[in-house]
Design an enzyme around this catalytic site. Structure first.
Site, PDB file in Angstrom:
ATOM      1  N   ARG A  36       0.824  -1.220   0.000  1.00 29.93           N
ATOM      2  CA  ARG A  36       0.000   0.000   0.000  1.00 29.93           C
ATOM      3  C   ARG A  36       0.854   1.265   0.000  1.00 29.93           C
ATOM      4  O   ARG A  36       0.446   2.285  -0.581  1.00 29.93           O
ATOM      5  CB  ARG A  36      -0.942  -0.019   1.227  1.00 29.93           C
ATOM      6  CG  ARG A  36      -2.044   1.044   1.129  1.00 29.93           C
ATOM      7  CD  ARG A  36      -2.970   1.085   2.330  1.00 29.93           C
ATOM      8  NE  ARG A  36      -4.130   1.937   2.078  1.00 29.93           N
ATOM      9  CZ  ARG A  36      -4.829   2.573   3.010  1.00 29.93           C
ATOM     10  NH1 ARG A  36      -4.519   2.428   4.287  1.00 29.93           N
ATOM     11  NH2 ARG A  36      -5.854   3.318   2.694  1.00 29.93           N
ATOM     12  N   SER A  94      -7.240   7.374  -0.809  1.00 28.81           N
ATOM     13  CA  SER A  94      -7.201   5.915  -0.756  1.00 28.81           C
ATOM     14  C   SER A  94      -8.208   5.532   0.325  1.00 28.81           C
ATOM     15  O   SER A  94      -8.072   5.935   1.485  1.00 28.81           O
ATOM     16  CB  SER A  94      -5.792   5.433  -0.381  1.00 28.81           C
ATOM     17  OG  SER A  94      -5.809   4.039  -0.180  1.00 28.81           O
ATOM     18  N   SER A  95      -9.229   4.790  -0.071  1.00 27.70           N
ATOM     19  CA  SER A  95     -10.332   4.457   0.848  1.00 27.70           C
ATOM     20  C   SER A  95      -9.852   3.538   1.968  1.00 27.70           C
ATOM     21  O   SER A  95      -8.774   2.942   1.877  1.00 27.70           O
ATOM     22  CB  SER A  95     -11.455   3.754   0.075  1.00 27.70           C
ATOM     23  OG  SER A  95     -11.728   4.431  -1.116  1.00 27.70           O
ATOM     24  N   MET A  96     -10.691   3.403   3.007  1.00 22.92           N
ATOM     25  CA  MET A  96     -10.348   2.482   4.097  1.00 22.92           C
ATOM     26  C   MET A  96     -10.270   1.054   3.551  1.00 22.92           C
ATOM     27  O   MET A  96     -11.219   0.578   2.916  1.00 22.92           O
ATOM     28  CB  MET A  96     -11.433   2.503   5.179  1.00 22.92           C
ATOM     29  CG  MET A  96     -11.402   3.725   6.057  1.00 22.92           C
ATOM     30  SD  MET A  96     -12.830   3.747   7.147  1.00 22.92           S
ATOM     31  CE  MET A  96     -12.294   2.568   8.380  1.00 22.92           C
ATOM     32  N   PRO A  97      -9.172   0.344   3.792  1.00 25.41           N
ATOM     33  CA  PRO A  97      -9.061  -1.024   3.273  1.00 25.41           C
ATOM     34  C   PRO A  97     -10.215  -1.939   3.706  1.00 25.41           C
ATOM     35  O   PRO A  97     -10.679  -2.771   2.929  1.00 25.41           O
ATOM     36  CB  PRO A  97      -7.713  -1.488   3.835  1.00 25.41           C
ATOM     37  CG  PRO A  97      -6.913  -0.224   3.969  1.00 25.41           C
ATOM     38  CD  PRO A  97      -7.905   0.822   4.393  1.00 25.41           C
TER      39      PRO A  97
END
Ligand code: SAM
Length: 378
Positions: A36, A94-97
């Site tokens: 990431r 970047s969205s929450m995984p």
């Protein structure tokens, strides 16, 4: 300048942190094996200036990998709002995984399926999809060509070469990582007959906080799509209509200034009814032009005495206090909202699962409340 990062144990830790949203091995493997930090070389941190009552964004370069491999969303781009004002609004992240894993599981994305993602952003979710289904089966698209270019470089470095130009009738699944108030018909066309899409469907209102995930299946002819809403989950940023503005605020009406016409009324229902996410959805469908204010940031300077304002794009306005008074235009906007609340209560306070969704060939998303037979069109 990025440092050498021993990222594998961190990715494994992230996978374990979001374990509650992961059910399948392919998705587990994807999160444990995707670096990431390569997708977030920089992000924008957010502080709230209490004196100026506005948000400030502070760039964080070469961020701590320990933080990047956590179940956290990172804003990676901000732009001025199209409606004016001085605040910068987030336009990519970047969205929450955990949220990503939840969506991927909800869509039952499996190795070999063909998937199109809307909202490439950093490219991290695209990398996860490439790991699961194979890069040759992935298409990803974004309104912002610069974001696409950076994401493409990062993906290529990992050996992934997805397409950035989705093809018609090609995909088993579509995953949308920005919210929409009307599902674009193009998305139906990109899916195969029987293909399924998942998108956060909500009011084009920057203060709306409901996340209603529409899960919609394309019919056997590939022409219309039907489905339902899932119970409230995490939400996404709104769609942009133009490249250089966070224009999800573009329709926000101006503050009401014709104070001579204001009069005071006793409220029947307090402003807190606007905090019920499922009523908020009902209100949006009954009064699509309404925009309401919300204490921001949530929970910070939330004073029960604060007024809450509701405006409509055709010029109606009301301000509601917690105590007893609402200052209104003569057309009694708050009274109409109270009537909508009574209607929603009489219908048994329908939740999101009570709506049927149809995406028609004319490009309209019809949201139909199954319990009352009420119907309206976005
Ligand atoms: C939450 S971010 C996407 C996160 C991304 N999937 C990732 O893993 O980094 C939402 C993205 O949607 C894009 N977007 C917003 N409006 C759009 C539109 N109308 N068409 C295509 N992309 C849009 C934004 O540019 C932004 O990059």
């Amino acid at each position: 300048m990025s440092r050498l990062v021993n990222w594998k144990p961190l990715a494994e830790r992230l996978r374990s942190e979001i374990g509650e949203w992961i059910k399948t091995d392919a998705i587990r493997e994807a999160f444990a094996n995707t670096p990431r930090h390569l997708f977030i070389p920089r992000y924008l941190d957010y502080t709230f200036d209490e004196d100026a009552k506005r948000t400030r964004w502070v760039p964080v370069e070469d961020p701590d990998p320990d933080l990047i491999y956590s179940n956290t969303a990172f804003v990676t781009q901000v732009q001025p709002g199209a409606a004016g004002g001085t605040d910068m609004i987030s336009t990519s992240s970047s969205s929450m995984p955990g949220l990503m894993a939840d969506m991927i599981e909800e869509l039952s994305i499996k190795p070999g399926m063909r998937v199109v993602e809307i909202g490439t952003g950093t490219g991290y979710n695209a990398a996860i999809l490439c790991h699961i289904v194979g890069a040759a089966n992935v298409a990803t698209t974004d309104i912002d060509p610069e974001l696409v270019e950076s994401a493409k470089n990062r993906l290529n470095k990992l050996g992934y070469h997805p397409t950035f130009t989705p093809e018609e009738g090609s995909y088993d699944r579509l995953i949308a990582t920005h919210a929409v108030d009307n599902i674009p018909y193009e998305w139906v066309r990109w899916l195969k007959p029987g293909g399924v899409m998942l998108a956060d469907l909500r009011a084009r209102n920057p203060m709306s906080h409901i996340a209603a995930w529409a899960i919609v299946t394309v019919d056997d002819n590939g022409t219309t799509a039907t489905g339902k809403l899932l119970p409230p989950r995490g939400g996404f940023m709104g769609a942009r209509r133009t490249l250089r503005h966070a224009d999800h605020d573009v329709d926000t009406p101006r503050k009401y200034t014709d104070t001579a016409r204001l009069r005071t009324r006793q409220v029947i229902h307090p402003k807190a009814i606007l905090d019920d996410a499922e009523f908020e959805f009902f209100l949006w469908r009954s009064m699509p032009s309404a925009v309401w204010s919300r204490p921001w940031p949530p929970g910070k300077h939330e004073d029960p005495e604060d007024q809450r304002q509701v405006m409509t794009r055709d010029g109606r306005w009301t301000s509601v206090s917690a105590i007893d008074a609402g200052y209104m235009t003569p057309d009694d906007l708050w009274g109409d909202i109270e009537l909508a609340y009574d209607k929603w209560t009489d219908a048994g306070k329908p939740g999101l699962d009570a709506y049927n969704i149809t995406v028609n060939t004319d490009g309209h998303t019809v949201v139909e409340l199954a319990v009352s037979g009420a119907e309206d069109t976005a």
